[in-house]
Design a protein around this motif. Sequence first.
Motif, PDB file in Angstrom:
ATOM      1  N   UNK A 250      11.521  34.288 -29.285  1.00 42.48           N
ATOM      2  CA  UNK A 250      11.674  32.905 -28.865  1.00 42.48           C
ATOM      3  C   UNK A 250      12.493  32.078 -29.843  1.00 42.48           C
ATOM      4  N   UNK A 251      12.363  32.349 -31.117  1.00 38.32           N
ATOM      5  CA  UNK A 251      13.120  31.643 -32.139  1.00 38.32           C
ATOM      6  C   UNK A 251      13.615  32.650 -33.167  1.00 38.32           C
ATOM      7  N   UNK A 252      14.861  32.507 -33.560  1.00 39.58           N
ATOM      8  CA  UNK A 252      15.472  33.365 -34.563  1.00 39.58           C
ATOM      9  C   UNK A 252      16.032  32.470 -35.667  1.00 39.58           C
ATOM     10  N   UNK A 253      15.710  32.820 -36.918  1.00 35.40           N
ATOM     11  CA  UNK A 253      16.153  32.034 -38.070  1.00 35.40           C
ATOM     12  C   UNK A 253      17.033  32.920 -38.940  1.00 35.40           C
ATOM     13  N   UNK A 254      18.240  32.456 -39.204  1.00 34.66           N
ATOM     14  CA  UNK A 254      19.148  33.148 -40.114  1.00 34.66           C
ATOM     15  C   UNK A 254      19.274  32.347 -41.402  1.00 34.66           C
ATOM     16  N   UNK A 255      19.140  32.995 -42.537  1.00 32.82           N
ATOM     17  CA  UNK A 255      19.316  32.367 -43.848  1.00 32.82           C
ATOM     18  C   UNK A 255      20.216  33.254 -44.688  1.00 32.82           C
ATOM     19  N   UNK A 256      20.843  32.649 -45.680  1.00 32.48           N
ATOM     20  CA  UNK A 256      21.822  33.370 -46.499  1.00 32.48           C
ATOM     21  C   UNK A 256      21.568  33.067 -47.967  1.00 32.48           C
ATOM     22  N   UNK A 257      21.666  34.094 -48.807  1.00 36.19           N
ATOM     23  CA  UNK A 257      21.527  33.913 -50.252  1.00 36.19           C
ATOM     24  C   UNK A 257      22.883  33.534 -50.832  1.00 36.19           C
ATOM     25  N   UNK A 356      14.505  35.952 -39.679  1.00 36.99           N
ATOM     26  CA  UNK A 356      13.103  35.823 -39.259  1.00 36.99           C
ATOM     27  C   UNK A 356      13.092  35.495 -37.778  1.00 36.99           C
ATOM     28  N   UNK A 357      12.140  36.043 -37.052  1.00 39.70           N
ATOM     29  CA  UNK A 357      12.018  35.750 -35.624  1.00 39.70           C
ATOM     30  C   UNK A 357      10.549  35.740 -35.235  1.00 39.70           C
ATOM     31  N   UNK A 358      10.241  34.970 -34.184  1.00 37.37           N
ATOM     32  CA  UNK A 358       8.851  34.873 -33.711  1.00 37.37           C
ATOM     33  C   UNK A 358       8.852  34.386 -32.272  1.00 37.37           C
ATOM     34  N   UNK A 359       7.759  34.616 -31.625  1.00 38.97           N
ATOM     35  CA  UNK A 359       7.528  34.119 -30.259  1.00 38.97           C
ATOM     36  C   UNK A 359       6.134  33.531 -30.199  1.00 38.97           C
ATOM     37  N   UNK A 360       5.915  32.634 -29.238  1.00 41.83           N
ATOM     38  CA  UNK A 360       4.584  32.062 -29.063  1.00 41.83           C
ATOM     39  C   UNK A 360       4.239  31.058 -30.155  1.00 41.83           C
ATOM     40  N   UNK A 361       3.079  31.237 -30.762  1.00 40.25           N
ATOM     41  CA  UNK A 361       2.596  30.297 -31.767  1.00 40.25           C
ATOM     42  C   UNK A 361       3.480  30.258 -33.013  1.00 40.25           C
ATOM     43  N   UNK A 362       4.143  31.369 -33.324  1.00 37.89           N
ATOM     44  CA  UNK A 362       4.990  31.396 -34.508  1.00 37.89           C
ATOM     45  C   UNK A 362       6.154  30.425 -34.429  1.00 37.89           C
ATOM     46  N   UNK A 363       6.586  30.072 -33.196  1.00 39.85           N
ATOM     47  CA  UNK A 363       7.711  29.163 -33.048  1.00 39.85           C
ATOM     48  C   UNK A 363       7.407  27.778 -33.586  1.00 39.85           C
ATOM     49  N   UNK A 364       6.138  27.436 -33.716  1.00 36.78           N
ATOM     50  CA  UNK A 364       5.747  26.105 -34.191  1.00 36.78           C
ATOM     51  C   UNK A 364       5.696  26.032 -35.727  1.00 36.78           C
ATOM     52  N   UNK A 365       5.897  27.159 -36.416  1.00 32.39           N
ATOM     53  CA  UNK A 365       5.722  27.187 -37.868  1.00 32.39           C
ATOM     54  C   UNK A 365       7.037  27.402 -38.617  1.00 32.39           C
ATOM     55  N   UNK A 366       8.126  27.031 -37.979  1.00 29.23           N
ATOM     56  CA  UNK A 366       9.432  27.261 -38.589  1.00 29.23           C
ATOM     57  C   UNK A 366       9.576  26.501 -39.906  1.00 29.23           C
ATOM     58  N   UNK A 391      18.583  27.771 -37.139  1.00 33.57           N
ATOM     59  CA  UNK A 391      17.383  27.988 -36.328  1.00 33.57           C
ATOM     60  C   UNK A 391      17.825  28.000 -34.867  1.00 33.57           C
ATOM     61  N   UNK A 392      17.701  29.154 -34.200  1.00 37.13           N
ATOM     62  CA  UNK A 392      18.154  29.337 -32.811  1.00 37.13           C
ATOM     63  C   UNK A 392      16.932  29.507 -31.920  1.00 37.13           C
ATOM     64  N   UNK A 393      16.756  28.552 -31.031  1.00 34.11           N
ATOM     65  CA  UNK A 393      15.580  28.553 -30.154  1.00 34.11           C
ATOM     66  C   UNK A 393      15.974  28.983 -28.747  1.00 34.11           C
ATOM     67  N   UNK A 394      14.998  28.929 -27.839  1.00 30.83           N
ATOM     68  CA  UNK A 394      15.193  29.345 -26.449  1.00 30.83           C
ATOM     69  C   UNK A 394      16.272  28.479 -25.801  1.00 30.83           C
TER      70      UNK A 394
END
Length: 516
Positions: A250-257, A356-366, A391-394
Amino acid sequence: MAEQSNLPDGARPTTRQELYDLLRRDGLNRDSFVLQDMKRLGFWPDTKDQPSVPEQFLNRESQLYRELNALVTEKRRVEDREQLLKELRKQRMAESRRKREETKKRRIEAARLRAENWEKRKETEINYLGEGVSGGLNDTATDTERLALAQLPVLSDPAAIAAAMNIRVSELRFLAFSRAVSKTSHYRRFLIPKKTGGFRQISAPMYRLKDAQYWILQQILDKVPLHEAAHGFVPARSIVSNARPHVGAGVVINADLQNFFPSITYPRVKGVFRKLGYSDAAASTLGLLCTEPAIDEVVLDGENWFVAAGERFLPQGAPTSPAITNILCRQMDRRLQGLAQKLGFTYTRYADDLTFSASGEGEKKVNLLLKFVRQIIENEGFVLHPDKTRVMRTGRRKEVTGIVVNEKPGVDRKTLRRFRALLHQLETEGPAGKTWGHTPNLLAAIEGYANYVFMVDPEKGAALKAQVRQVAGALTRAPRKRYPARKKLAGSAPLPETPTAAPTEQESAKPWWKFW
């Protein structure tokens, strides 16, 4: 001073002058000489044990005579003050010269022995590799149990490393030495364009250093187990395996060092080898082989000089750099994966790209996730790039290392349409004015992209690879030779047309890039 007699010992004088010379030489008066002659001829008894009174008197007189002559000679010498000072000065100078010569000889001999000893030690030891990096070269304490448990080669000192690499110690010293200024460089540096704009500096090691780095990679680094979240530069893993765990999230987060490779400096690289169980001496040498400083190239008096412009770090282009980063990031990967699991996320890392990616309840904890991710990254000695966190959402296109993961691993449709259009243009119009990507080699670029699509989506990629092969064959097909019409000579028969030579079997089998 008494004159020296020319008579040999035991010879008798035959002239008056010889007699005087003999008396001066032996310090005798005439009576003593007569007494000795009378004893020799037997006219006087030779009573050595109990000399007679006249004999004692003559002996004493002779002794006093000698002492008197010595005093007179010394008095004459002392009375001539200038001559005395000259003689004393001469003696002191002669003694000084003698001592200087002896000291010089001792120093020359000591220097020769030190040089010989140093040459012998250089063949088997390395005690200095540059300022600021040589402090631990005398520490050869090795954790052999840990190395044996990890099935790593036991290397206690630089000599052992050189023997294992099958090179001389002097060559190892040359490759590992940290020079502030040098006429030679172990790297060839060039810039390549980034996909996001700008340029990336690549430091490609020269062949001798590259061989040493490949040995370190194959014999040490590749044997170290990595964290399961690491996908970059890991056998049997790729950008596809890095993206697959995030498909359909549902949500995908990309981060870079930020400044990933330059931020990993020599002390951290040395620490990687120390933690594996290697001694300070071995870890210092291995760390120097795997790092380099930023270099300013300066021309002075017509000569090129390479000047170090900072501390040593991992170069992009060395075969050992990616493996070292994966080993160094193991603890960070464990901490980030633990955080992700606790908050309901999935975590993977490809080099410096964190996903990082999550669906459901995890989408609320970005926001909560990003807060703790930043803390962990800073604790591990890295910096999160402030401009590359997405942060890429639905409802949006979600990408992980360039792969679309909305429903299944795929490539960008817009880019794929442009690529197919380019292939059509190449078939109909030819390569003039056509480009793909940032490389000037068009055929290599389109073949590389077709292979990339095949890796992500084998069904689409197979069709593209076949089309690329057809285009490449058309572009590399040798053109037919054309010859100008020949003039007919007066009064001669018509000249036959010169046939076009068909390509030989070797030319037909020539790879397409050889023609480009």
